[in-house]
Motif scaffolding. Structure first.
Motif, short mmCIF file in Angstrom:
data_model
loop_
_atom_site.label_atom_id
_atom_site.label_comp_id
_atom_site.label_asym_id
_atom_site.label_seq_id
_atom_site.Cartn_x
_atom_site.Cartn_y
_atom_site.Cartn_z
N GLU A 145 1.00 -1.22 0.02
CA GLU A 145 0.06 0.16 0.05
C GLU A 145 0.98 1.16 -0.05
O GLU A 145 1.81 1.37 0.88
CB GLU A 145 -0.83 0.14 1.26
N TYR B 137 -14.54 -6.43 0.57
CA TYR B 137 -13.88 -5.24 1.17
C TYR B 137 -13.02 -5.84 2.42
O TYR B 137 -11.75 -5.58 2.46
CB TYR B 137 -14.53 -3.95 1.52
N GLU C 127 -10.81 4.41 -1.53
CA GLU C 127 -9.46 4.72 -0.84
C GLU C 127 -8.34 5.48 -1.29
O GLU C 127 -7.92 6.35 -0.70
CB GLU C 127 -9.01 3.31 -0.51
N SER D 251 -16.93 -4.18 -3.90
CA SER D 251 -15.60 -4.42 -3.26
C SER D 251 -14.73 -3.54 -3.83
O SER D 251 -13.80 -2.72 -3.15
CB SER D 251 -15.24 -5.33 -2.61
N GLU D 252 -14.59 -3.63 -5.31
CA GLU D 252 -13.50 -2.95 -6.00
C GLU D 252 -13.91 -1.60 -5.86
O GLU D 252 -12.81 -0.73 -5.81
CB GLU D 252 -13.50 -3.56 -7.44
N VAL E 210 -10.00 -7.72 1.05
CA VAL E 210 -8.95 -6.77 0.73
C VAL E 210 -8.16 -6.30 1.89
O VAL E 210 -6.83 -6.74 1.97
CB VAL E 210 -9.63 -5.81 0.07
N LYS E 211 -8.92 -6.16 2.99
CA LYS E 211 -8.31 -5.43 4.03
C LYS E 211 -7.35 -6.47 4.92
O LYS E 211 -6.24 -6.30 5.31
CB LYS E 211 -9.13 -4.74 5.13
N LYS F 75 -12.88 -0.12 -2.77
CA LYS F 75 -11.26 0.05 -2.49
C LYS F 75 -10.77 1.30 -3.43
O LYS F 75 -9.96 1.73 -2.87
CB LYS F 75 -10.80 -1.40 -2.99
#
Lengths: 160, 506
Positions: free
Chosen positions: A75, B428, B222, B215-216, B431-432, B219
């Motif tokens: 990230e 999501y 962000e 979810s994409e 992903v996290k 994301k």
């Protein structure tokens, strides 16, 4: 490395909780014998809990000590959570009001608001342009699906 | 077979289907090329368009999108050095440097031509293997299906990116969500919380759209505000003969491409690993086998050829278990499965018997879409390059609206929109937490298959579990499943990681 360990431990806790919640829900199912509708859920709940425990045990030792770079999935930009929350809020609002207000109006409003929320920090918000795109996109999608593909999208206040 | 294929071609040679295939390939290429847009999204938002079409037209559009999106990734991989999809990661290794050396057109041309060849080779494999496998699978009973489902689940969970614990967790969690609704065999309502909408469980498509598209979008929210405009390299198409590379180079690459095609098809057949893996593996193999391995990474055509042949060869490979057993290999084939089911088609060995014509229509549509991709992607390159610059903050909300329309259109329920939102959050969360999402989907689809066949198999063998082990095919697959988990556990305990697996996971 410390944040990484903490994160992995948190994931383990979440995994274990998911397993336990599912186990409790499974125990409330009616039973008819050893192999019945609750058998597979019991197996799954057990595996979930086991995986949660394994994850917790794994997070205790810094297993990937040699590879710290792998930790955060590369990230580069810090996550912008306010934008994420605003986006989620908009989607929830959109879904909740869709059937009462109707697809055409609600979609145009949602798109307009969402464009503004997602506009990159360095760029100016182009209100007129956004409004035009939002209204046009909403109407085009509505007409194509309602009249071209017979999909009964909620029309709401507008009778078109 | 030729006769059946002829039938298939006559079915797709209608103006409507030709237009659909062209559109599908074009839209697919765009979704493949723009980083952040995926093949799953392309298919998800085109699905509502197919609701009112006949199966031949609907399926042609879906496979065209699939082919377009798989190959479109090479455009951004070469021009931006960002893979548009995971299947083009290895293309950036040499495609990027070639672009810097001013050989951008050559890299793009080679990528597109060998994508095409890889696709065609895999469709040929599909056409030869699938009918044969369907015949074998016709004899399968509940014991075999249970074992195959378990084997596929463990395979995807252990081979997917990230840790094995998380992969397994993801697969089991997918299975857990699939237990919501009326249970197989004894029809007890499970985990419905007295919500009538939950009686039939969650729709596959809402789960897929949620986990992979919504979810994409969350994301991207962000990082989108911190984004600056991407610098798209320009390529001059002037004085370009053919596809930008010479015949000599073409023939020189043939051994490499044949090997890569085999790798792509082979990995594509395995459930759970697809083009995202095969492009890297075939790149590594090409480098090892090359006479000049030291030049790899500096901009040699071999790297682009290896990666692009292999990822497109996964298309036909992944369609083999999908069509013959109803087992999807990855997220894209899972959503294809959902699309098939909307049109009342249940993939599996019976499909070849009951709707043989349709199967060959799909084959014909695949071939036609591959040809269209070859022409459209190279000669329409300028347009696709322009589209790379479309701002995401405009594009993504519109895609979200289309996903909402698609979910609502399934059965005109607002409930389905809430479902995609919930699964969007689940995705999501994955992903996290660094949890792979593909096993979740495969678990969701194969879970009910495993449970139903477990119950049926137990009924057949009077509640005796040995029935699953004494059956040679079922026993074999269960043994393989146990062996694969044990092998991974053993490796994990000894802290010695297998080289290839390690590379795949990095």
């Amino acid at each position: 490395m410390d944040t990484h360990t903490r994160k992995e431990r948190l994931i383990g806790v979440v995994m274990l909780c998911a397993g336990l919640v599912y186990l409790v829900m499974t125990m409330n199912l009616p039973r008819k014998g050893f192999i019945d509708a609750a058998f597979v859920p019991y197996v799954l709940a057990f595996i979930l809990c086991l995986l949660g425990v394994l994850q917790l045990m794994n997070s205790r030792k810094p297993a990937n000590a040699g590879k710290p770079a792998e930790a955060d999935d590369g990230e580069k930009v810090p996550a912008d959570y306010p934008t994420v929350l605003k986006t989620l809020g908009l989607i929830v609002l959109y879904t909740a009001l869709l059937s009462t207000v109707g697809f055409p109006i609600m979609t145009a409003l949602y798109l307009y608001a969402q464009f503004i929320v997602l506009t990159p920090a360095g760029q100016k918000v182009n209100h007129i342009g956004y409004a035009v795109i939002a209204v046009v996109a909403s109407l085009v999608i509505y007409y194509i699906f309602r009249h071209g593909f017979d999909l009964l999208l909620p029309s709401g206040f507008l009778d078109i | 077979m030729l006769e059946l294929l002829q039938h298939g071609f006559s079915a797709v040679f209608s103006i409507q289907i030709l237009i659909l295939i062209t559109l599908g390939v074009g839209v697919g290429i765009i979704f493949g090329a723009v980083p952040g847009l995926t093949a799953v999204m392309a298919i998800a938002l085109s699905l509502p368009l197919t609701y009112s079409m006949g199966p031949a037209a609907g399926l042609s559009l879906l496979v065209a999108l699939y082919i377009g999106a798989t190959s479109g990734g090479l455009i951004s991989a070469i021009l931006l050095k960002i893979p548009g999809t995971p299947s083009s990661i290895a293309t950036t290794f040499d495609g990027g440097p070639m672009m810097e050396k001013g050989e951008g057109v050559k890299a793009l041309g080679a990528g597109i031509v060998f994508s095409f060849l890889g696709t065609i080779a895999s469709i040929a494999a599909l056409m030869f293997i699938a009918p044969w496998l369907a015949k074998v699978a016709l004899r399968f009973g509940p014991h075999e299906y249970f074992a195959i489902a378990i084997f596929s689940l463990t395979l995807i969970a252990t081979l997917s990116t990230g840790s094995m614990i998380k992969g397994l967790f993801s697969g089991v969690l997918g299975f857990v969500f699939a237990t919501v609704g009326i249970a197989p065999v004894d029809a007890i309502r499970r985990f419905t919380f007295d919500i009538p909408n939950l009686n039939s469980g969650f729709e596959i498509l809402t789960v897929l759209v949620g986990v992979f598209a919504i979810s994409e979008i969350i994301k991207v929210a962000e990082s989108v505000r911190a984004e600056r405009k991407a610098q798209v390299g320009s390529v001059s198409m002037k004085d370009i003969k053919g596809f930008g590379f010479s015949l000599k180079e073409f023939f020189g690459q043939l051994p490499n491409s044949i090997r890569s095609a085999f790798i792509g098809i082979g990995i594509g057949i395995l459930p759970g690993v697809g083009a995202g893996t095969s492009n890297i593996v075939s790149y590594i193999v090409a480098k090892k086998r090359s006479k000049h391995p030291e030049k790899f990474g500096t901009g040699v055509i071999d790297g682009v050829v290896a990666s692009e042949t292999a990822n497109n060869a996964g298309i036909g490979g992944a369609m083999i278990p999908l069509l013959t057993l109803g087992i999807p290999g990855d997220a894209v084939t899972a959503i294809l499965l959902g699309g098939f089911m909307i049109h009342g088609i249940q993939p599996g060995p019976m499909l070849f018997m009951s709707q043989g014509d349709l199967v060959y229509t799909i084959f014909a549509a695949l071939i036609l879409a591959a040809l269209m991709m070859l022409v459209l992607e190279f000669y329409g390159l300028r347009i696709f390059i322009k589209l790379l610059a479309v701002p995401k903050h405009i594009l993504l909300p519109i895609i979200l609206v289309l996903c909402v329309v698609g979910a609502f259109g399934l059965s005109s329920r607002i409930f389905d929109i809430w479902t995609i939102l919930v699964f969007g959050l689940v995705g999501y969360g994955f992903v996290k937490g660094g949890i792979p999402a593909a096993p979740f989907i495969i678990g969701f689809i194969l879970g009910p298959m495993a449970e139903t066949n477990l119950r049926r198999g137990l009924m057949l063998s009077d509640g005796n579990f040995m029935g699953f082990l004494s059956n040679p095919i079922a026993g074999g697959f269960i043994l393989l499943a146990v062996a694969s988990v044990a092998w991974h556990l053993f490796n994990a305990l000894r802290h010695r990681k297998d080289g290839v697996v390690e590379l795949l996971r990095s």
